[in-house]
Write a protein that holds these residues in place. Sequence first.
Motif, PDB file in Angstrom:
ATOM      1  N   THR A 155       7.895  -0.801   3.345  1.00  0.00           N
ATOM      2  CA  THR A 155       8.517  -0.749   2.016  1.00  0.00           C
ATOM      3  C   THR A 155       9.940  -0.230   2.120  1.00  0.00           C
ATOM      4  N   GLY A 180       7.266   3.111   5.555  1.00  0.00           N
ATOM      5  CA  GLY A 180       7.242   2.094   6.598  1.00  0.00           C
ATOM      6  C   GLY A 180       7.959   0.844   6.144  1.00  0.00           C
ATOM      7  N   PRO A 223       0.828  -1.218   0.000  1.00  0.00           N
ATOM      8  CA  PRO A 223       0.000   0.000   0.000  1.00  0.00           C
ATOM      9  C   PRO A 223       0.860   1.266   0.000  1.00  0.00           C
ATOM     10  N   ASP A 224       0.330   2.308  -0.617  1.00  0.00           N
ATOM     11  CA  ASP A 224       1.055   3.580  -0.685  1.00  0.00           C
ATOM     12  C   ASP A 224       1.404   4.128   0.693  1.00  0.00           C
ATOM     13  N   ASN A 225       0.528   3.872   1.676  1.00  0.00           N
ATOM     14  CA  ASN A 225       0.801   4.415   3.014  1.00  0.00           C
ATOM     15  C   ASN A 225       1.959   3.692   3.709  1.00  0.00           C
ATOM     16  N   GLU A 226       2.496   2.642   3.081  1.00  0.00           N
ATOM     17  CA  GLU A 226       3.670   1.945   3.616  1.00  0.00           C
ATOM     18  C   GLU A 226       4.968   2.416   2.970  1.00  0.00           C
ATOM     19  N   LYS A 227       4.880   3.429   2.138  1.00  0.00           N
ATOM     20  CA  LYS A 227       6.059   3.928   1.418  1.00  0.00           C
ATOM     21  C   LYS A 227       7.229   4.234   2.354  1.00  0.00           C
TER      22      LYS A 227
END
Length: 117
Positions: free
Chosen positions: A36, A34, A28-32
């Motif tokens: 990721t 995190g 997910p983009d919100n893990e960019k």
Amino acid sequence: MHRFKDLGIWKLSRQFCSQIYVTTANFPDNEKFGLTNQLRRASVSVPSNIAEGCSRSSNKDFSRFLEIAIGSIYEIETQLLIAFDLGFIDQLKLDELIHDLETIVKMISKFRSTLQV
């Protein structure tokens, strides 16, 4: 001194790094910033530490860098398990990546045991 580009452990860990980049592209983009980022940084660390260790003048120093690479591998394994727990990767992908990590650890450990420290 060893030529890192000739080492199978460096080649395999470099390929593994690419696998991590492909896998985390689907997170997910919100893990960019995190998981990721953490997984990518840790995976880059493995071949980088092998290469840096090759530049050292003693096998003792080289062995230490290989030890750091193994530490990064265990960090990656933990992060992959968390990614699985969060549903970012499926069981098949998790098993594949962990199998590759175990192979790299075995290769590094065997190589380390051949170094005269």
